[in-house]
Design a protein around this motif. Structure first.
Motif, PDB file in Angstrom:
ATOM      1  N   ASP A  43       0.824  -1.214   0.000  1.00 30.79           N
ATOM      2  CA  ASP A  43       0.000   0.000   0.000  1.00 30.79           C
ATOM      3  C   ASP A  43       0.858   1.264   0.000  1.00 30.79           C
ATOM      4  O   ASP A  43       0.520   2.249  -0.656  1.00 30.79           O
ATOM      5  CB  ASP A  43      -0.943   0.010   1.207  1.00 30.79           C
ATOM      6  CG  ASP A  43      -2.080  -0.996   1.076  1.00 30.79           C
ATOM      7  OD1 ASP A  43      -2.293  -1.519  -0.033  1.00 30.79           O
ATOM      8  OD2 ASP A  43      -2.753  -1.252   2.091  1.00 30.79           O
ATOM      9  N   LYS A  44       1.972   1.232   0.710  1.00 30.40           N
ATOM     10  CA  LYS A  44       2.869   2.390   0.744  1.00 30.40           C
ATOM     11  C   LYS A  44       3.465   2.636  -0.642  1.00 30.40           C
ATOM     12  O   LYS A  44       3.519   3.775  -1.112  1.00 30.40           O
ATOM     13  CB  LYS A  44       3.981   2.157   1.763  1.00 30.40           C
ATOM     14  CG  LYS A  44       4.915   3.329   1.923  1.00 30.40           C
ATOM     15  CD  LYS A  44       6.022   3.001   2.889  1.00 30.40           C
ATOM     16  CE  LYS A  44       5.702   3.587   4.231  1.00 30.40           C
ATOM     17  NZ  LYS A  44       6.782   3.397   5.200  1.00 30.40           N
ATOM     18  N   ALA A  45       3.904   1.574  -1.313  1.00 30.58           N
ATOM     19  CA  ALA A  45       4.472   1.712  -2.659  1.00 30.58           C
ATOM     20  C   ALA A  45       3.395   2.139  -3.655  1.00 30.58           C
ATOM     21  O   ALA A  45       3.656   2.951  -4.548  1.00 30.58           O
ATOM     22  CB  ALA A  45       5.120   0.408  -3.089  1.00 30.58           C
ATOM     23  N   ALA A  46       2.184   1.618  -3.501  1.00 32.44           N
ATOM     24  CA  ALA A  46       1.087   2.015  -4.385  1.00 32.44           C
ATOM     25  C   ALA A  46       0.752   3.490  -4.192  1.00 32.44           C
ATOM     26  O   ALA A  46       0.438   4.199  -5.162  1.00 32.44           O
ATOM     27  CB  ALA A  46      -0.143   1.153  -4.128  1.00 32.44           C
ATOM     28  N   ALA A  47       0.834   3.978  -2.963  1.00 34.93           N
ATOM     29  CA  ALA A  47       0.573   5.387  -2.686  1.00 34.93           C
ATOM     30  C   ALA A  47       1.635   6.265  -3.339  1.00 34.93           C
ATOM     31  O   ALA A  47       1.314   7.306  -3.937  1.00 34.93           O
ATOM     32  CB  ALA A  47       0.540   5.634  -1.176  1.00 34.93           C
ATOM     33  N   GLU A  48       2.891   5.856  -3.247  1.00 34.11           N
ATOM     34  CA  GLU A  48       3.949   6.637  -3.885  1.00 34.11           C
ATOM     35  C   GLU A  48       3.780   6.644  -5.404  1.00 34.11           C
ATOM     36  O   GLU A  48       3.961   7.674  -6.053  1.00 34.11           O
ATOM     37  CB  GLU A  48       5.323   6.099  -3.512  1.00 34.11           C
ATOM     38  CG  GLU A  48       6.438   6.963  -4.038  1.00 34.11           C
ATOM     39  CD  GLU A  48       7.806   6.571  -3.535  1.00 34.11           C
ATOM     40  OE1 GLU A  48       8.724   7.371  -3.726  1.00 34.11           O
ATOM     41  OE2 GLU A  48       7.968   5.479  -2.955  1.00 34.11           O
ATOM     42  N   LEU A  74      -4.168  18.262  -4.336  1.00 32.25           N
ATOM     43  CA  LEU A  74      -4.241  16.827  -4.065  1.00 32.25           C
ATOM     44  C   LEU A  74      -4.404  16.548  -2.576  1.00 32.25           C
ATOM     45  O   LEU A  74      -5.143  15.640  -2.189  1.00 32.25           O
ATOM     46  CB  LEU A  74      -3.001  16.115  -4.611  1.00 32.25           C
ATOM     47  CG  LEU A  74      -2.896  16.060  -6.134  1.00 32.25           C
ATOM     48  CD1 LEU A  74      -1.562  15.486  -6.555  1.00 32.25           C
ATOM     49  CD2 LEU A  74      -4.040  15.249  -6.727  1.00 32.25           C
ATOM     50  N   ILE A  75      -3.727  17.322  -1.730  1.00 33.22           N
ATOM     51  CA  ILE A  75      -3.869  17.129  -0.283  1.00 33.22           C
ATOM     52  C   ILE A  75      -5.305  17.423   0.140  1.00 33.22           C
ATOM     53  O   ILE A  75      -5.852  16.770   1.030  1.00 33.22           O
ATOM     54  CB  ILE A  75      -2.862  18.016   0.495  1.00 33.22           C
ATOM     55  CG1 ILE A  75      -1.445  17.461   0.315  1.00 33.22           C
ATOM     56  CG2 ILE A  75      -3.213  18.076   1.973  1.00 33.22           C
ATOM     57  CD1 ILE A  75      -0.360  18.327   0.912  1.00 33.22           C
ATOM     58  N   GLY A  76      -5.947  18.383  -0.525  1.00 31.70           N
ATOM     59  CA  GLY A  76      -7.309  18.762  -0.186  1.00 31.70           C
ATOM     60  C   GLY A  76      -8.382  17.784  -0.641  1.00 31.70           C
ATOM     61  O   GLY A  76      -9.545  17.922  -0.266  1.00 31.70           O
ATOM     62  N   GLN A  77      -8.026  16.811  -1.449  1.00 30.91           N
ATOM     63  CA  GLN A  77      -9.012  15.829  -1.903  1.00 30.91           C
ATOM     64  C   GLN A  77      -9.524  15.001  -0.733  1.00 30.91           C
ATOM     65  O   GLN A  77      -8.799  14.729   0.230  1.00 30.91           O
ATOM     66  CB  GLN A  77      -8.404  14.879  -2.928  1.00 30.91           C
ATOM     67  CG  GLN A  77      -8.274  15.442  -4.294  1.00 30.91           C
ATOM     68  CD  GLN A  77      -7.802  14.389  -5.292  1.00 30.91           C
ATOM     69  OE1 GLN A  77      -7.664  13.210  -4.973  1.00 30.91           O
ATOM     70  NE2 GLN A  77      -7.550  14.817  -6.508  1.00 30.91           N
ATOM     71  N   ARG A  96      -1.194  10.937   1.569  1.00 28.01           N
ATOM     72  CA  ARG A  96      -1.049  12.252   2.198  1.00 28.01           C
ATOM     73  C   ARG A  96       0.368  12.451   2.746  1.00 28.01           C
ATOM     74  O   ARG A  96       0.922  13.552   2.670  1.00 28.01           O
ATOM     75  CB  ARG A  96      -2.088  12.431   3.292  1.00 28.01           C
ATOM     76  CG  ARG A  96      -3.466  12.676   2.712  1.00 28.01           C
ATOM     77  CD  ARG A  96      -4.453  13.168   3.761  1.00 28.01           C
ATOM     78  NE  ARG A  96      -5.697  13.518   3.127  1.00 28.01           N
ATOM     79  CZ  ARG A  96      -6.721  12.697   2.950  1.00 28.01           C
ATOM     80  NH1 ARG A  96      -6.641  11.438   3.371  1.00 28.01           N
ATOM     81  NH2 ARG A  96      -7.824  13.094   2.362  1.00 28.01           N
ATOM     82  N   GLY A  97       0.962  11.403   3.264  1.00 24.60           N
ATOM     83  CA  GLY A  97       2.336  11.489   3.756  1.00 24.60           C
ATOM     84  C   GLY A  97       3.323  11.807   2.635  1.00 24.60           C
ATOM     85  O   GLY A  97       4.204  12.645   2.794  1.00 24.60           O
TER      86      GLY A  97
END
Length: 119
Positions: A43-48, A74-77, A96-97
């Motif tokens: 999930d972390k790699a997918a987020a990146e 994007l952060i505001g989504q 978000r991170g």
């Protein structure tokens, strides 16, 4: 003595995003092979990968202010759509991170020269 601020290098930022995207894909494949215990890594790699793909547009990397604006959008989504992830909440937290990390890098205009796979 203070150093003069570095000029924004859109080509370097684009190269950094490409390399991080490739590294994220590789990390997803490695986590997938490791199985159940590596779901968070996946999930972390997918987020990146999601973040790098969302920011790869030349329109937003051409100027520092444009990239900062896009990251803020994007952060505001409210949510981030992706398929194949294991935990939506964990994925959104990782997105978000990564966006916050990129926002700091963009504001300071540093860190994009670090193009090695592991960071």
């Amino acid at each position: 003595m203070t150093d003069p601020p570095k000029a924004w290098d859109a080509e370097l930022v684009g190269k950094w995003l490409e390399r991080r995207l490739a590294a994220a894909r590789h990390d997803q494949a490695a986590a997938d092979r490791r199985g159940y215990e590596a779901r968070d890594d996946y999930d972390k790699a997918a987020a990146e990968e999601w973040v790098c793909r969302a920011l790869q547009s030349p329109d937003c990397t051409r100027e520092q202010a444009a990239l900062a604006r896009r990251i803020k959008e994007l952060i505001g989504q409210d949510d981030y759509r992706a398929t194949g992830i294991y935990d939506d909440i964990r994925f959104e937290r990782h997105v978000r991170g990564h966006l916050r990390k990129l926002a700091k890098m963009t504001k300071a205009n540093e860190g994009f020269e670090k193009t090695l796979r592991y960071q």
